[in-house]
Design a protein around this motif. Structure first.
Motif: not given
Length: 206
Positions: A39-42, A44-45, A48-49, A52, A70
């Motif tokens: 979840l901290t790979r670009p 995935a981020l 997630l953004a 959201s 998340v």
């Protein structure tokens, strides 16, 4: 641990609950690290953004719209790992599952093997877990040696072109990686999501 203090045999029916708990405990030790890495790979981020932002038009709470994707993503990663490694595999031509047993009768490790999907793939380790109290006592190395012996015997029995063992390891499981590299295994790829590896595969020609 001295070889005389540890033996490997097939799991008995009455040992299933204990073995299942050991497998689940082994997954719990790695699932948070895998989820954090994934979840901290670009990409995935970015996803997630975007999720959201979309939820902000549906949900009245900004915090809920931020945290819900998340939580769902972490739950999906954990459920996937538990389904893959936290359950007993069906029996196959390689036998097992196998358990490492101390001279006192305590089960301290579990191993399961399966044939490769195509000819020449060799055998694969599908489950390998060691009780928390015995990880530094050579139980994992003993189970790995047993897996190699089973893989050699199976390859000779079915006429495989080569004896080979493949061991998958979750990303960030540095202890398992060190064990495999110390035993002569080499990384040969793996699988993951969005171009990022979540599970590495180590192999060794026997």
């Amino acid at each position: 641990m001295a070889p005389s203090h540890l033996s490997v045999r097939e799991m008995r029916e009455d040992e299933k609950p204990l073995v299942l708990e050991m497998l689940k405990a082994g997954v719990k030790d790695t699932e948070n690290r895998v989820a954090l890495h994934a979840l901290t790979r670009p990409p995935a981020l970015l996803l997630l953004a975007a999720a959201s932002s979309g939820l902000r038009f549906v949900l009245a709470s900004f915090a809920l719209a931020l945290l819900l994707p998340v939580f769902l993503a972490v739950a999906a990663v954990k459920l996937g790992l538990r389904a893959r490694w936290g359950s007993l595999p069906p029996p196959d031509s390689l036998g097992g599952p196998w358990v490492a047993v101390r001279s006192s009768g305590d089960v301290c490790g579990v191993l399961a093997l399966a044939p490769g999907t195509t000819s020449g793939d060799g055998a694969r380790v599908t489950r390998l877990s060691v009780s928390r109290w015995h990880r530094r006592r050579g139980v994992g190395k003993r189970l790995l040696a047993f897996a190699e012996a089973r893989a050699r015997a199976w390859a000779g029995g079915v006429g495989e072109p080569r004896a080979r063992l493949v061991v998958p390891v979750a990303v960030a499981a540095w202890g398992a990686v060190g064990l495999l590299e110390g035993c002569g295994y080499q990384a040969e790829g793996g699988w993951g999501c969005m171009g990022y590896t979540l599970v590495k595969e180590f192999s060794k020609d026997l």
